[in-house]
Write a protein that holds these residues in place. Structure first.
Motif, PDB file in Angstrom:
ATOM      1  N   GLU A  12     -15.971 -19.999  -9.990  1.00 17.10           N
ATOM      2  CA  GLU A  12     -14.866 -19.597  -9.125  1.00 17.10           C
ATOM      3  C   GLU A  12     -13.591 -20.414  -9.372  1.00 17.10           C
ATOM      4  OE1 GLU A  12     -14.871 -17.051  -6.741  1.00 17.10           O
ATOM      5  OE2 GLU A  12     -16.767 -16.493  -7.678  1.00 17.10           O
ATOM      6  N   HIS A  13     -13.721 -21.557 -10.032  1.00 15.59           N
ATOM      7  CA  HIS A  13     -12.599 -22.475 -10.264  1.00 15.59           C
ATOM      8  C   HIS A  13     -12.628 -22.973 -11.717  1.00 15.59           C
ATOM      9  CE1 HIS A  13     -13.633 -22.652  -5.965  1.00 15.59           C
ATOM     10  NE2 HIS A  13     -12.322 -22.644  -5.808  1.00 15.59           N
ATOM     11  N   PRO A  14     -12.447 -22.098 -12.683  1.00 14.54           N
ATOM     12  CA  PRO A  14     -12.600 -22.496 -14.092  1.00 14.54           C
ATOM     13  C   PRO A  14     -11.564 -23.496 -14.583  1.00 14.54           C
ATOM     14  CG  PRO A  14     -11.725 -20.269 -13.924  1.00 14.54           C
ATOM     15  CD  PRO A  14     -12.108 -20.693 -12.541  1.00 14.54           C
ATOM     16  N   GLN A  15     -10.475 -23.685 -13.845  1.00 13.01           N
ATOM     17  CA  GLN A  15      -9.447 -24.635 -14.260  1.00 13.01           C
ATOM     18  C   GLN A  15      -9.832 -26.078 -13.910  1.00 13.01           C
ATOM     19  OE1 GLN A  15      -9.367 -22.646 -11.651  1.00 13.01           O
ATOM     20  NE2 GLN A  15      -8.573 -23.798  -9.922  1.00 13.01           N
ATOM     21  N   GLN A  16     -10.917 -26.280 -13.181  1.00 17.23           N
ATOM     22  CA  GLN A  16     -11.316 -27.619 -12.768  1.00 17.23           C
ATOM     23  C   GLN A  16     -12.555 -28.080 -13.517  1.00 17.23           C
ATOM     24  OE1 GLN A  16     -11.568 -26.976  -8.502  1.00 17.23           O
ATOM     25  NE2 GLN A  16      -9.510 -27.797  -8.243  1.00 17.23           N
ATOM     26  N   TRP A  17     -12.638 -29.384 -13.717  1.00 17.51           N
ATOM     27  CA  TRP A  17     -13.800 -30.007 -14.338  1.00 17.51           C
ATOM     28  C   TRP A  17     -14.492 -30.876 -13.317  1.00 17.51           C
ATOM     29  CZ3 TRP A  17     -11.462 -32.413 -19.410  1.00 17.51           C
ATOM     30  CH2 TRP A  17     -10.977 -31.388 -20.223  1.00 17.51           C
ATOM     31  N   ILE A  18     -15.785 -30.868 -13.326  1.00 21.38           N
ATOM     32  CA  ILE A  18     -16.551 -31.759 -12.460  1.00 21.38           C
ATOM     33  C   ILE A  18     -16.775 -33.049 -13.243  1.00 21.38           C
ATOM     34  CG2 ILE A  18     -18.747 -32.106 -11.280  1.00 21.38           C
ATOM     35  CD1 ILE A  18     -18.824 -29.003 -10.960  1.00 21.38           C
ATOM     36  N   THR A  19     -16.283 -34.150 -12.698  1.00 20.29           N
ATOM     37  CA  THR A  19     -16.422 -35.443 -13.382  1.00 20.29           C
ATOM     38  C   THR A  19     -17.558 -36.278 -12.810  1.00 20.29           C
ATOM     39  OG1 THR A  19     -14.768 -36.474 -11.953  1.00 20.29           O
ATOM     40  CG2 THR A  19     -13.991 -35.501 -14.018  1.00 20.29           C
ATOM     41  N   ALA A  20     -17.961 -35.991 -11.591  1.00 20.60           N
ATOM     42  CA  ALA A  20     -19.084 -36.691 -10.962  1.00 20.60           C
ATOM     43  C   ALA A  20     -19.630 -35.806  -9.850  1.00 20.60           C
ATOM     44  CB  ALA A  20     -18.630 -38.033 -10.390  1.00 20.60           C
ATOM     45  N   TYR A  21     -20.886 -36.019  -9.519  1.00 24.21           N
ATOM     46  CA  TYR A  21     -21.489 -35.246  -8.442  1.00 24.21           C
ATOM     47  C   TYR A  21     -22.611 -36.051  -7.803  1.00 24.21           C
ATOM     48  CZ  TYR A  21     -24.919 -34.233 -12.074  1.00 24.21           C
ATOM     49  OH  TYR A  21     -25.838 -34.360 -13.083  1.00 24.21           O
ATOM     50  N   ALA A  22     -22.873 -35.755  -6.574  1.00 17.71           N
ATOM     51  CA  ALA A  22     -23.982 -36.369  -5.847  1.00 17.71           C
ATOM     52  C   ALA A  22     -24.508 -35.338  -4.874  1.00 17.71           C
ATOM     53  CB  ALA A  22     -23.512 -37.606  -5.098  1.00 17.71           C
ATOM     54  N   LEU A  23     -25.813 -35.230  -4.801  1.00 16.00           N
ATOM     55  CA  LEU A  23     -26.436 -34.293  -3.872  1.00 16.00           C
ATOM     56  C   LEU A  23     -27.647 -34.980  -3.261  1.00 16.00           C
ATOM     57  CD1 LEU A  23     -25.914 -31.338  -3.002  1.00 16.00           C
ATOM     58  CD2 LEU A  23     -27.596 -30.645  -4.696  1.00 16.00           C
ATOM     59  N   LYS A  24     -27.686 -35.044  -1.951  1.00 14.59           N
ATOM     60  CA  LYS A  24     -28.814 -35.639  -1.243  1.00 14.59           C
ATOM     61  C   LYS A  24     -29.709 -34.514  -0.746  1.00 14.59           C
ATOM     62  CE  LYS A  24     -30.098 -38.523   2.631  1.00 14.59           C
ATOM     63  NZ  LYS A  24     -29.652 -39.311   3.770  1.00 14.59           N
ATOM     64  N   PHE A  25     -30.983 -34.601  -1.087  1.00 12.82           N
ATOM     65  CA  PHE A  25     -31.946 -33.575  -0.700  1.00 12.82           C
ATOM     66  C   PHE A  25     -32.561 -33.958   0.644  1.00 12.82           C
ATOM     67  CE2 PHE A  25     -31.685 -33.657  -5.302  1.00 12.82           C
ATOM     68  CZ  PHE A  25     -31.249 -32.366  -5.525  1.00 12.82           C
ATOM     69  N   ILE A  26     -32.482 -33.035   1.600  1.00 15.88           N
ATOM     70  CA  ILE A  26     -32.906 -33.306   2.965  1.00 15.88           C
ATOM     71  C   ILE A  26     -34.206 -32.575   3.301  1.00 15.88           C
ATOM     72  CG2 ILE A  26     -32.192 -33.086   5.393  1.00 15.88           C
ATOM     73  CD1 ILE A  26     -29.246 -33.278   4.069  1.00 15.88           C
TER      74      ILE A  26
END
Length: 114
Positions: A56-70
């Protein structure tokens, strides 16, 4: 964004990731580990969240991510990924078909070159 996580998608992911842990693929093994049925790989959910956002946002790059599983996400169920911007990051919320919170976290972004 709502998606259905199918057993076939999880079998394919298990094959390519080489993570063929039985709790993801076998109902009896999942039950023996305390789950109602096989559960979705956490890394599959993380990759799907990133893929859905970038589609949905091809002009952006993901440089870091974090996901906590609940809570576990069960195979052959619907899941909703919600993305909201907060202080320049994207907050990710993953909820199951019953509205239960599955995971939450952030995507850190950088504008890409087009």
């Amino acid at each position: 964004m709502k998606r259905r996580i199918t057993a076939e998608a999880i079998r394919q992911y298990a094959y390519v990731s080489k993570d063929d842990s039985a709790i993801h693929l076998n109902a009896e093994a999942a039950a023996n580990s305390g789950f109602k049925r096989p559960i979705v790989h956490g890394m599959y959910m993380m990759g799907l969240a990133q893929s859905l956002y970038i589609s949905e946002h091809p002009q952006q790059w993901i440089t870091a991510y974090a996901l906590k599983f609940i809570n576990p996400l069960y195979v052959d169920s619907d899941v909703v990924f919600d993305f909201t911007e907060t202080n320049g990051d994207i907050c990710v919320t993953v909820t199951g078909e019953d509205g239960e919170l599955i995971a939450s976290g952030t995507l850190t972004l950088k504008e890409g070159l087009l």
